[in-house]
Design a protein around this motif. Sequence first.
Motif, mmCIF file in Angstrom:
data_model
loop_
_atom_site.group_PDB
_atom_site.id
_atom_site.type_symbol
_atom_site.label_atom_id
_atom_site.label_comp_id
_atom_site.label_asym_id
_atom_site.label_seq_id
_atom_site.Cartn_x
_atom_site.Cartn_y
_atom_site.Cartn_z
ATOM 1 N N UNK A 88 0.823 -1.214 0.000
ATOM 2 C CA UNK A 88 0.000 0.000 0.000
ATOM 3 C C UNK A 88 0.855 1.262 0.000
ATOM 4 N N UNK A 89 2.169 1.107 -0.087
ATOM 5 C CA UNK A 89 3.098 2.246 -0.122
ATOM 6 C C UNK A 89 3.429 2.583 -1.571
ATOM 7 N N UNK A 90 3.222 3.846 -1.951
ATOM 8 C CA UNK A 90 3.496 4.284 -3.315
ATOM 9 C C UNK A 90 4.527 5.397 -3.271
ATOM 10 N N UNK A 91 5.541 5.285 -4.103
ATOM 11 C CA UNK A 91 6.574 6.303 -4.170
ATOM 12 C C UNK A 91 6.385 7.112 -5.447
ATOM 13 N N UNK A 92 6.288 8.449 -5.278
ATOM 14 C CA UNK A 92 6.054 9.372 -6.396
ATOM 15 C C UNK A 92 7.257 10.265 -6.606
ATOM 16 N N UNK A 93 7.441 10.706 -7.843
ATOM 17 C CA UNK A 93 8.424 11.737 -8.136
ATOM 18 C C UNK A 93 7.657 12.958 -8.635
ATOM 19 N N UNK A 94 7.849 14.097 -7.971
ATOM 20 C CA UNK A 94 7.183 15.333 -8.348
ATOM 21 C C UNK A 94 7.636 15.760 -9.738
ATOM 22 N N UNK A 95 6.691 16.218 -10.571
ATOM 23 C CA UNK A 95 6.992 16.609 -11.953
ATOM 24 C C UNK A 95 7.792 17.901 -12.054
ATOM 25 N N UNK A 96 7.677 18.783 -11.049
ATOM 26 C CA UNK A 96 8.369 20.068 -11.105
ATOM 27 C C UNK A 96 9.700 20.050 -10.363
ATOM 28 N N UNK A 106 -4.912 6.812 -1.013
ATOM 29 C CA UNK A 106 -5.356 6.744 -2.397
ATOM 30 C C UNK A 106 -6.859 6.958 -2.423
ATOM 31 N N UNK A 107 -7.338 7.784 -3.341
ATOM 32 C CA UNK A 107 -8.767 8.006 -3.510
ATOM 33 C C UNK A 107 -9.408 6.726 -4.047
ATOM 34 N N UNK A 108 -10.667 6.463 -3.645
ATOM 35 C CA UNK A 108 -11.356 5.239 -4.085
ATOM 36 C C UNK A 108 -11.464 5.160 -5.604
ATOM 37 N N UNK A 109 -11.506 6.325 -6.245
ATOM 38 C CA UNK A 109 -11.659 6.405 -7.698
ATOM 39 C C UNK A 109 -10.493 5.739 -8.434
ATOM 40 N N UNK A 111 -8.262 3.515 -6.861
ATOM 41 C CA UNK A 111 -7.821 2.318 -6.135
ATOM 42 C C UNK A 111 -7.740 1.128 -7.095
ATOM 43 N N UNK A 112 -6.604 0.463 -7.144
ATOM 44 C CA UNK A 112 -6.421 -0.716 -7.982
ATOM 45 C C UNK A 112 -6.098 -0.422 -9.439
ATOM 46 N N UNK A 113 -6.093 0.839 -9.853
ATOM 47 C CA UNK A 113 -5.820 1.197 -11.244
ATOM 48 C C UNK A 113 -4.424 1.772 -11.434
ATOM 49 N N UNK A 114 -3.669 1.909 -10.358
ATOM 50 C CA UNK A 114 -2.349 2.542 -10.448
ATOM 51 C C UNK A 114 -1.299 1.551 -10.935
ATOM 52 N N UNK A 126 -2.062 19.730 4.846
ATOM 53 C CA UNK A 126 -1.674 19.661 6.255
ATOM 54 C C UNK A 126 -0.538 18.654 6.483
ATOM 55 N N UNK A 127 0.404 18.589 5.559
ATOM 56 C CA UNK A 127 1.559 17.713 5.714
ATOM 57 C C UNK A 127 1.321 16.266 5.322
ATOM 58 N N UNK A 128 0.126 15.939 4.843
ATOM 59 C CA UNK A 128 -0.185 14.572 4.418
ATOM 60 C C UNK A 128 -0.425 14.558 2.913
ATOM 61 N N UNK A 129 -0.134 13.424 2.281
ATOM 62 C CA UNK A 129 -0.230 13.298 0.833
ATOM 63 C C UNK A 129 -1.294 12.279 0.463
ATOM 64 N N UNK A 130 -2.095 12.612 -0.573
ATOM 65 C CA UNK A 130 -3.114 11.685 -1.059
ATOM 66 C C UNK A 130 -3.155 11.753 -2.580
ATOM 67 N N UNK A 131 -3.148 10.589 -3.236
ATOM 68 C CA UNK A 131 -3.256 10.509 -4.689
ATOM 69 C C UNK A 131 -4.730 10.638 -5.041
ATOM 70 N N UNK A 132 -5.063 11.648 -5.882
ATOM 71 C CA UNK A 132 -6.457 11.934 -6.178
ATOM 72 C C UNK A 132 -6.946 11.367 -7.512
ATOM 73 N N UNK A 133 -6.119 11.480 -8.567
ATOM 74 C CA UNK A 133 -6.591 10.979 -9.861
ATOM 75 C C UNK A 133 -5.422 10.671 -10.772
ATOM 76 N N UNK A 134 -5.722 9.896 -11.812
ATOM 77 C CA UNK A 134 -4.729 9.547 -12.830
ATOM 78 C C UNK A 134 -4.836 10.574 -13.939
ATOM 79 N N UNK A 135 -3.709 11.161 -14.325
ATOM 80 C CA UNK A 135 -3.699 12.102 -15.452
ATOM 81 C C UNK A 135 -3.498 11.338 -16.739
ATOM 82 N N UNK A 136 -4.192 11.796 -17.777
ATOM 83 C CA UNK A 136 -4.054 11.086 -19.060
ATOM 84 C C UNK A 136 -3.055 11.783 -19.960
#
Length: 136
Positions: A88-96, A106-109, A111-114, A126-136
């Motif tokens: 359940x741990x996801x590592x991201x690299x910021x685009x900027x 992870x948003x329910x929208x 979930x399982x599609x990443x 507030x110092x916490x990170x959440x993945x909201x959507x997949x960009x196309x």
Amino acid sequence: MSKPAELGSLKIGSYILLPVGDQPTGEPCRISEYDTSKPGKHGAAKARIVGVGVFDNQKRPHVGPVSMQVHVPLIDKRGGQIISITGDQIQLMDSETFETIDAQMIDEEVQGKLEQGQTVEYWNVMGRTKIMRIKS
């Protein structure tokens, strides 16, 4: 991390920090219901709101005068690419900034599609990170 606002100036879809027993700052919530009452014989107009938690999806009711000062969280919406997925741990690299961020929320929208290598939008609230959507 937050800015002050009057309770009467908020509307449905706005974000607010609602108090939670164990947190001194409150939980960021999206307003799903908003109702005001007229000023009566014994005081000012009241606002009744119901907020849904951004991170835990819990409903939180709140009642207060419309002139009450509340805090609105500052939401940092950013884009990034998924480097790795481990359980359940996801590592991201910021685009900027090209820095790496660890995210569990992870948003329910999405979930399982990443998948590794996808570009996603994530929120830093507030110092916490959440993945909201997949960009196309």
